[in-house]
Design an enzyme around this catalytic site. Sequence first.
Site, mmCIF file in Angstrom:
data_model
loop_
_atom_site.group_PDB
_atom_site.id
_atom_site.type_symbol
_atom_site.label_atom_id
_atom_site.label_comp_id
_atom_site.label_asym_id
_atom_site.label_seq_id
_atom_site.Cartn_x
_atom_site.Cartn_y
_atom_site.Cartn_z
ATOM 1 N N GLY A 151 -17.248 -13.834 3.949
ATOM 2 C CA GLY A 151 -18.591 -13.292 3.877
ATOM 3 C C GLY A 151 -18.714 -11.841 3.475
ATOM 4 C CG ASN A 201 -19.467 -11.531 -2.708
ATOM 5 O OD1 ASN A 201 -19.875 -10.731 -3.543
ATOM 6 N ND2 ASN A 201 -18.275 -12.091 -2.766
ATOM 7 C CG LEU A 220 -15.119 -22.854 -0.453
ATOM 8 C CD1 LEU A 220 -13.855 -22.864 0.377
ATOM 9 C CD2 LEU A 220 -14.836 -22.359 -1.872
ATOM 10 C CG ASN A 273 -21.465 -19.264 -7.606
ATOM 11 O OD1 ASN A 273 -21.217 -18.966 -6.445
ATOM 12 N ND2 ASN A 273 -20.547 -19.691 -8.450
ATOM 13 C CG HIS A 314 -16.374 -17.891 -10.985
ATOM 14 N ND1 HIS A 314 -15.942 -18.922 -10.170
ATOM 15 C CD2 HIS A 314 -15.425 -17.704 -11.924
ATOM 16 C CE1 HIS A 314 -14.768 -19.360 -10.627
ATOM 17 N NE2 HIS A 314 -14.426 -18.634 -11.698
ATOM 18 C CG ASP A 316 -17.755 -22.086 -11.387
ATOM 19 O OD1 ASP A 316 -16.575 -22.377 -11.142
ATOM 20 O OD2 ASP A 316 -18.578 -21.726 -10.513
ATOM 21 C CD GLU A 371 -15.937 -11.416 -6.349
ATOM 22 O OE1 GLU A 371 -16.607 -12.189 -5.655
ATOM 23 O OE2 GLU A 371 -14.698 -11.397 -6.340
HETATM 24 C C1 GRF Z 1 -14.792 -13.803 -3.526
HETATM 25 O O1 GRF Z 1 -13.873 -13.492 -4.537
HETATM 26 C C2 GRF Z 1 -15.811 -14.749 -4.076
HETATM 27 O O2 GRF Z 1 -16.081 -14.561 -5.452
HETATM 28 C C3 GRF Z 1 -15.151 -16.058 -3.889
HETATM 29 O O3 GRF Z 1 -14.564 -15.970 -2.586
HETATM 30 C C4 GRF Z 1 -14.103 -14.610 -2.427
HETATM 31 C C5 GRF Z 1 -14.424 -14.109 -1.040
HETATM 32 O O4 GRF Z 1 -15.791 -14.039 -0.932
HETATM 33 N N1 GRF Z 1 -16.096 -17.131 -4.000
HETATM 34 P P1 GRF Z 1 -16.460 -13.529 0.442
HETATM 35 O O5 GRF Z 1 -15.636 -12.364 0.955
HETATM 36 O O6 GRF Z 1 -16.434 -14.696 1.409
HETATM 37 O O7 GRF Z 1 -17.849 -13.129 0.047
#
Ligand code: GRF
Length: 214
Positions: free
Chosen positions: A15, A17, A95, A112, A114, A155, A184
Site C-alpha cells: 500500500g 501507492n 492482484l 491503474n 504499472h 494492462d 509511481e
Molecule cells: C508497485 O510497484 C506497484 O506498481 C505494483 O506493486 C508494487 C507495490 O505497490 N502493483 P504498493 O506499495 O502496494 O502500492
Amino acid sequence: MAKKLRVGVLASGGGTNLQTIIDNCASGKLDAEVVVVISDVQCGALERARKAGIAAEHIDRRDKERFPTREEFDRAVLACLRRQEAELVCLAGYLRIMTPELVEAYEGRMINIHPALLPSFGGKGMVGHHVHQAVLDYGCKVSGATVHFVTLGTDEGPIILQRPVPVEEGDTPETLAARILPHEHELYSEAIQLFAEGRLKIEGRRVRILPRKA
Ligand code: GRF
C-alpha cells in the site's frame, strides 16, 4: 474550495501507492479524498486505511460460500464502491483480474499504476517482481512507470501518463523496483489530479490532457 473527488482504492499489497494518495489528499495536493480501500486479502494497504480512519473493506477471495464465482466477488466489490459513491477507482497493487461487470461499471473512471513502460512488460503474470526481472532479462536500459485507464484486457487501457526510469549497471529486480516506486507515487497523484480537474479526454487509444481551465 474545489469539490473533492471521491476515490475508491483496490489494493492487495503493502500500500505505498495508497499511502501517497492518502497523504496527498490530506495535504491538499489532491482535490480528492479516499472514501474506501478494498482488498481481497488482509494486507498492508488495509492497515494503512484503518490508521487513516478510512473505510477498509476486506472482501475475502477465499470465501467460496459467499463468492462461489468471480462475478459474485466483483459484485460485492462493486456494491462497496457504490455504497461509498466512489467517482474514481484506483487500482494500486490489486492482484485480481476483474470481470466485465466491474470494469464496465467504471469505464473511463478506473485507473491503474504499472511499474513498467506499457505496452512492454505488461499483461498476465506481469506483476511486481516479475516485471522487473523480465526487464533485466531483456537487457533494457530504461524502464519506468505507467498510469492507464483500465479496460477488459490486462494492462492494455489508454495511457494517461508515463515516466522513464534508468536501469543501472548491476540492478536486481529489487533495486530497480525501488528506483521506480517513488516515480509511481508521483505519477499516480499527478494522474488523479488531472482526472479531478476533468482534464483527461479519452480519444480511442489516446488520452488527451486538456489545458487547465482559465
Ligand atoms: C508497485 O510497484 C506497484 O506498481 C505494483 O506493486 C508494487 C507495490 O505497490 N502493483 P504498493 O506499495 O502496494 O502500492
